[in-house]
Design a protein around this motif. Structure first.
Motif: not given
Length: 164
Positions: A61-62, A65, A71
């Motif tokens: 997820q990071k 981003w 997101r």
């Protein structure tokens, strides 16, 4: 099967001319002997999973981003990156348990070299010091990181293809 694999690898490395088979090892060790090192295996695998899966989700997820500021569900490339890094961190973290497991399972003597996990850990510490618990960390990371990275990437791709 892990103990059978280790025994076969050790027997081959020793230059033995006697063929080593799964059935032969099972007969030699007996039922209890086949499960030698189970506690150490759980000590390795359970923490690995507890570290790997949440870390993989967070890192994927990071990465998503960081790459495009969204997101949304991580892209396949982000899943690969997150899984690979998480695999490396988890593998390195549980290497001491892997060293103990391998020592417990690799002894080919009829009488085990160690009486259990705690005995093995104490003897490694007293005879070799704390660094011994991290023997093989780099090769383990270089194996586990791409293995888990590719596996989760393929799973992610299957989910996208099947519309899950």
């Amino acid at each position: 099967m892990e103990i059978v694999k280790i025994r076969m690898q050790v027997a081959t490395a020793g230059g033995s001319t006697v063929p080593v088979t799964t059935l032969g090892i099972a007969r030699q060790l007996g039922f209890r002997g086949l499960y030698r090192g189970t506690a150490a295996t759980l000590l390795r695998d359970v923490p690995f999973s507890l570290l790997f899966f949440p870390l993989q989700a967070l890192l994927a997820q990071k990465a998503q981003w960081a790459l495009n500021g969204s997101r949304e569900k991580p892209s396949t490339l982000c899943v690969l990156a997150g899984s690979t890094v998480a695999g490396m961190v988890a593998a390195a973290s549980v290497t001491p348990a892997d060293v103990i497991k391998t020592r417990l399972q690799s002894s080919s003597q009829p009488t085990p070299a160690y009486s259990g996990v705690v005995d093995c850990a104490k003897r490694i510490m007293s005879t070799e010091g704390p660094r011994a618990f991290f023997k093989g960390t780099v090769p383990r990371c270089l194996t586990m990181a791409p293995l888990f990275g590719i596996a989760l990437m393929m799973y992610d791709m299957q989910q996208k293809i099947l519309g899950w």
